[in-house]
Design a protein around this motif. Structure first.
Motif, mmCIF file in Angstrom:
data_model
loop_
_atom_site.group_PDB
_atom_site.id
_atom_site.type_symbol
_atom_site.label_atom_id
_atom_site.label_comp_id
_atom_site.label_asym_id
_atom_site.label_seq_id
_atom_site.Cartn_x
_atom_site.Cartn_y
_atom_site.Cartn_z
ATOM 1 N N GLY A 1 0.843 -1.187 0.000
ATOM 2 C CA GLY A 1 0.000 0.000 0.000
ATOM 3 C C GLY A 1 0.878 1.236 0.000
ATOM 4 O O GLY A 1 2.108 1.145 -0.033
ATOM 5 N N PRO A 2 0.253 2.419 0.051
ATOM 6 C CA PRO A 2 0.970 3.656 -0.224
ATOM 7 C C PRO A 2 1.820 4.210 0.923
ATOM 8 O O PRO A 2 2.567 5.155 0.728
ATOM 9 C CB PRO A 2 -0.161 4.629 -0.532
ATOM 10 C CG PRO A 2 -1.311 4.095 0.259
ATOM 11 C CD PRO A 2 -1.180 2.614 0.232
ATOM 12 N N GLY A 3 1.721 3.670 2.102
ATOM 13 C CA GLY A 3 2.530 4.223 3.201
ATOM 14 C C GLY A 3 1.831 4.121 4.533
ATOM 15 O O GLY A 3 2.423 3.702 5.519
ATOM 16 N N LYS B 1 6.510 -4.706 -1.330
ATOM 17 C CA LYS B 1 6.741 -3.597 -2.266
ATOM 18 C C LYS B 1 5.704 -2.512 -2.067
ATOM 19 O O LYS B 1 4.538 -2.789 -1.806
ATOM 20 C CB LYS B 1 6.611 -4.110 -3.701
ATOM 21 C CG LYS B 1 7.827 -4.893 -4.136
ATOM 22 C CD LYS B 1 7.705 -5.270 -5.584
ATOM 23 C CE LYS B 1 9.050 -5.517 -6.192
ATOM 24 N NZ LYS B 1 9.767 -4.330 -6.583
ATOM 25 N N GLY B 2 6.120 -1.259 -2.233
ATOM 26 C CA GLY B 2 5.218 -0.125 -2.065
ATOM 27 C C GLY B 2 4.051 -0.193 -3.035
ATOM 28 O O GLY B 2 4.197 -0.672 -4.170
ATOM 29 N N GLY B 3 2.883 0.265 -2.595
ATOM 30 C CA GLY B 3 1.710 0.310 -3.466
ATOM 31 C C GLY B 3 1.318 -1.073 -3.926
ATOM 32 O O GLY B 3 1.215 -2.012 -3.131
ATOM 33 N N ASP B 4 1.096 -1.207 -5.229
ATOM 34 C CA ASP B 4 0.785 -2.511 -5.814
ATOM 35 C C ASP B 4 2.029 -3.010 -6.544
ATOM 36 O O ASP B 4 2.634 -2.275 -7.309
ATOM 37 C CB ASP B 4 -0.382 -2.355 -6.808
ATOM 38 C CG ASP B 4 -0.815 -3.698 -7.355
ATOM 39 O OD1 ASP B 4 -1.873 -4.189 -6.933
ATOM 40 O OD2 ASP B 4 -0.077 -4.273 -8.192
ATOM 41 N N THR C 1 -2.592 0.975 -4.777
ATOM 42 C CA THR C 1 -1.556 1.706 -5.505
ATOM 43 C C THR C 1 -1.579 3.188 -5.123
ATOM 44 O O THR C 1 -2.618 3.731 -4.737
ATOM 45 C CB THR C 1 -1.721 1.501 -7.021
ATOM 46 O OG1 THR C 1 -0.558 1.994 -7.662
ATOM 47 C CG2 THR C 1 -2.958 2.209 -7.565
ATOM 48 N N SER C 2 -0.406 3.811 -5.214
ATOM 49 C CA SER C 2 -0.311 5.186 -4.707
ATOM 50 C C SER C 2 -1.198 6.156 -5.477
ATOM 51 O O SER C 2 -1.632 7.167 -4.931
ATOM 52 C CB SER C 2 1.135 5.663 -4.692
ATOM 53 O OG SER C 2 1.744 5.435 -5.925
ATOM 54 N N ALA C 3 -1.508 5.871 -6.729
ATOM 55 C CA ALA C 3 -2.391 6.774 -7.492
ATOM 56 C C ALA C 3 -3.765 6.811 -6.836
ATOM 57 O O ALA C 3 -4.356 7.881 -6.654
ATOM 58 C CB ALA C 3 -2.524 6.288 -8.927
ATOM 59 N N ARG D 1 2.412 14.642 -2.628
ATOM 60 C CA ARG D 1 3.619 13.992 -2.122
ATOM 61 C C ARG D 1 3.283 13.205 -0.851
ATOM 62 O O ARG D 1 2.469 13.654 -0.042
ATOM 63 C CB ARG D 1 4.652 15.072 -1.802
ATOM 64 C CG ARG D 1 5.950 14.476 -1.337
ATOM 65 C CD ARG D 1 7.032 15.504 -1.074
ATOM 66 N NE ARG D 1 8.299 14.819 -0.984
ATOM 67 C CZ ARG D 1 9.212 15.043 -0.049
ATOM 68 N NH1 ARG D 1 9.021 15.976 0.854
ATOM 69 N NH2 ARG D 1 10.319 14.339 -0.025
ATOM 70 N N TRP D 2 3.937 12.085 -0.670
ATOM 71 C CA TRP D 2 3.724 11.237 0.510
ATOM 72 C C TRP D 2 2.243 11.014 0.797
ATOM 73 O O TRP D 2 1.778 11.212 1.921
ATOM 74 C CB TRP D 2 4.385 11.845 1.753
ATOM 75 C CG TRP D 2 5.867 11.774 1.782
ATOM 76 C CD1 TRP D 2 6.715 12.833 1.948
ATOM 77 C CD2 TRP D 2 6.710 10.616 1.680
ATOM 78 N NE1 TRP D 2 8.032 12.399 1.931
ATOM 79 C CE2 TRP D 2 8.051 11.038 1.758
ATOM 80 C CE3 TRP D 2 6.452 9.248 1.503
ATOM 81 C CZ2 TRP D 2 9.119 10.159 1.684
ATOM 82 C CZ3 TRP D 2 7.517 8.375 1.424
ATOM 83 C CH2 TRP D 2 8.836 8.838 1.516
ATOM 84 N N ALA D 3 1.511 10.603 -0.228
ATOM 85 C CA ALA D 3 0.077 10.368 -0.071
ATOM 86 C C ALA D 3 -0.205 9.384 1.051
ATOM 87 O O ALA D 3 0.525 8.407 1.212
ATOM 88 C CB ALA D 3 -0.492 9.813 -1.374
ATOM 89 N N PRO E 1 10.170 14.146 -4.934
ATOM 90 C CA PRO E 1 9.612 12.790 -4.938
ATOM 91 C C PRO E 1 9.618 12.224 -3.513
ATOM 92 O O PRO E 1 10.420 12.705 -2.699
ATOM 93 C CB PRO E 1 10.581 11.998 -5.814
ATOM 94 C CG PRO E 1 11.428 13.008 -6.517
ATOM 95 C CD PRO E 1 11.433 14.236 -5.669
ATOM 96 N N PRO E 2 8.815 11.249 -3.183
ATOM 97 C CA PRO E 2 7.842 10.594 -4.055
ATOM 98 C C PRO E 2 6.538 11.390 -4.149
ATOM 99 O O PRO E 2 5.958 11.766 -3.131
ATOM 100 C CB PRO E 2 7.586 9.266 -3.322
ATOM 101 C CG PRO E 2 7.800 9.592 -1.877
ATOM 102 C CD PRO E 2 8.835 10.667 -1.834
ATOM 103 N N ALA E 3 6.140 11.649 -5.362
ATOM 104 C CA ALA E 3 4.891 12.374 -5.559
ATOM 105 C C ALA E 3 4.236 11.930 -6.854
ATOM 106 O O ALA E 3 4.908 11.422 -7.755
ATOM 107 C CB ALA E 3 5.170 13.873 -5.603
#
Ligand code: SAH
Length: 524
Positions: free
Chosen positions: A26-28, A103-106, A134-136, A215-217, A243-245
């Motif tokens: 996931g995103p964080g 792993k980050g996000g998906d 995912t981060s989006a 950034r940093w969602a 980044p990350p953004a």
């Protein structure tokens, strides 16, 4: 069947060997991992994690697992090459381990998850893949931008912004995506933002199309800026967004004015240091985080077993003689039952005692051990408990109080005065954790701390000792930090060290403390 598929299906997995789990973190925000992902973390024997894969998730991994940081951060030297990572995955799984690749996000969205799994398949190993938020998607939700919306768009594209948009043979069909897709989300596109936006405009997208950069969602330090295709690159540069953004392009960005719930929370952007025992911090942290604060948890008190169990062991040997068993903290309850179980006894050994608790938290804790208490005071303090017990008539009664080695003496003293025979049995002690000093000082110097909360006098004195500074340095280190103290005794200790108390609730409870923090008029 394509050539690649053929080449990777060379070996068949065998049972009894290890397994590789490719898990999306996931995103964080650690709350955004899937339940399956967390289950896998909890059983990991090896974990290989990235820069963006939430560090906070590592707490779910058993401590005796092998932790491998794979690095990978745009622009910064990679800790391990992709080949090394693949080799470690294969090697550890071959030796029979449950290997988690976090792993980050998906993992399958700009995460090279596919490439890593191809290696696993080629090596003939067992594997499982778990998707992640995912981060989006997170950036959109946490910045108040629905990526699709019936009024604005029916399509969305995820695009890498990493590719140099000026290169001749782009694998991105700029002419098609610029106007052919409603919402465009660019990953890894901060450095290339001027070229990305130019490309979109050159290919026919309206320069006034709204754009958000997030950034940093999903993290407490999330930052977002909004502009239009022709202004956003300058805004990002001026505001120093690094980044990350993610960059979200499309009319849906206009909905942010209405839907920006996350950044509008009352404590959003505030960094609050919590100094409590680790066991107790969770309620305060959960409440503050829900209100948007970033909480820095520092345990200033660690709970340890007493130096000697003598008093308790002797009391346990003559439990039936006690009329009252009295608990004033949950630590005492856990420690008491821990020892009871070690002696091969259980709650049935307490059947002849009546049991009192100082408040509802201790009462609930006792219920978890199968005990319904006999007495709860009106006021949840040592004095309140003394009064409640006195009203039961104490002359000649035997009372056992398992508690901290050092504690206020008001309760045993008052009970003795009322004619009781009191046994105080230390079942735990508070000690100061060592070795945090530098880390703590850095928090104040590097990013700053907006507020620090103290929940007892000993958290104040331990915190100051842990910082390792004198009262003068303390004043300057905390000059931009507001101070919250749970009650008057704690507040006095703060003032005795030359500091100023900014927040102090009327009642000494966590909810009251949180309410007072909410009402506080912040320094900066
Ligand atoms: N597999 C990941 C993407 C990895 S590529 C996923 O599904 O999210 C790395 C890029 O993802 C970063 O450069 C940034 O653009 C984006 N990203 C990842 N986490 C982010 C976050 N919390 N906030 C904003 N962008 C993020």
């Amino acid at each position: 069947m394509s050539d690649t598929t053929k080449s990777v299906q060379s070996q068949t997995p065998k049972s009894g060997q290890g397994k590789v789990y490719l898990v999306g973190a996931g995103p964080g925000d650690p709350g955004l991992i899937t339940i399956r992902g967390r289950e896998i973390l909890e059983k990991a024997e090896v974990i290989i994690y990235d820069y963006l894969a939430g560090k906070k998730l590592l707490k779910f991994v058993p401590r005796d697992a092998e932790f491998i940081y794979a690095g990978k951060r745009g622009g910064v030297k990679h800790t391990h090459t992709q080949e090394e990572i693949n080799a470690m995955l294969v090697d550890r799984a071959r030796s029979g381990k449950r290997v988690v690749r976090l792993k980050g996000g998906d993992p399958f969205i700009f995460g090279r998850g596919g490439e890593e799994l191809e290696e696993i398949v080629a090596a003939g190993l067992n594997y499982e893949a778990v998707p992640g938020v995912t981060s989006a998607s997170a950036a959109a939700t946490f910045a108040g931008v629905p990526i699709t919306h019936r009024k604005f768009t029916a399509s969305v594209a995820f695009i890498t912004g990493h590719e140099d948009p000026t290169k001749k043979e782009s694998s991105i069909a700029w002419d098609k995506i610029s106007t052919g897709v409603g919402t465009l989300v660019f990953y890894m596109g901060i450095k290339n933002l001027p070229a990305i936006t130019k490309n979109l405009m050159d290919n026919g997208r309206d320069p006034k199309t709204p754009v958000a950069v997030v950034r940093w969602a999903s993290m407490p330090h999330q930052r977002s800026v909004v502009g239009t295709l022709d202004t956003i690159a300058d805004i990002v540069k001026e505001q120093g967004i690094k980044p990350p953004a993610l960059t979200i392009v499309g009319e849906v960005v206009t909905l942010r004015d209405t839907l920006n719930w996350y950044e509008k929370r009352p404590l959003f952007g505030k960094r609050i240091m919590i100094t409590r025992t680790r066991e107790q911090a969770s309620e305060l942290v959960a409440r503050l985080e829900e209100l948007g604060a970033e909480c820095l948890e520092y345990a200033t008190i660690a709970i340890q077993p007493p130096d000697s169990w003598n008093e308790l062991d002797q009391a346990l040997a003559r439990l039936p003689q006690y009329n009252w068993l009295v608990f004033t903290s949950i630590h005492a309850i856990h420690a008491f039952f821990g020892r009871l179980f070690e002696k091969n006894l259980d709650a049935r050994a307490l059947n002849s005692c009546r049991i009192a608790a100082v408040g509802t938290v201790t009462a609930d804790c006792l219920l978890d051990y199968g005990i319904k208490i006999d007495l709860l005071p009106e006021k949840f303090t040592g004095e309140g408990l003394a009064a409640a017990l006195e009203s039961q008539g104490l002359a000649g009664k035997k009372v056992l109080i398992p508690r901290a080695l050092k504690a206020r003496e008001v309760l045993p003293e008052r009970l003795e005065k009322a004619g009781a025979e009191v046994t105080v049995a230390p079942v735990y002690q508070n000690v100061r954790p060592k070795g945090y000093g530098e880390l703590l000082r850095e928090e104040f110097v590097d990013q700053g701390v907006d507020m620090i909360t103290f929940s007892s006098s000993s958290t104040v004195t331990n915190f100051i000792q842990m910082l390792g500074v004198d009262d003068n340095e303390l004043g300057s280190l905390l000059s931009k930090t507001s101070i919250a103290a749970i009650g008057p005794i704690t507040a006095k200790t703060v003032v005795d060290h030359g500091l100023h108390v900014d927040v102090q609730p009327e009642t000494y409870t966590i909810p009251a403390l949180v309410d007072s923090i909410l009402e506080y008029d912040w320094k900066l």
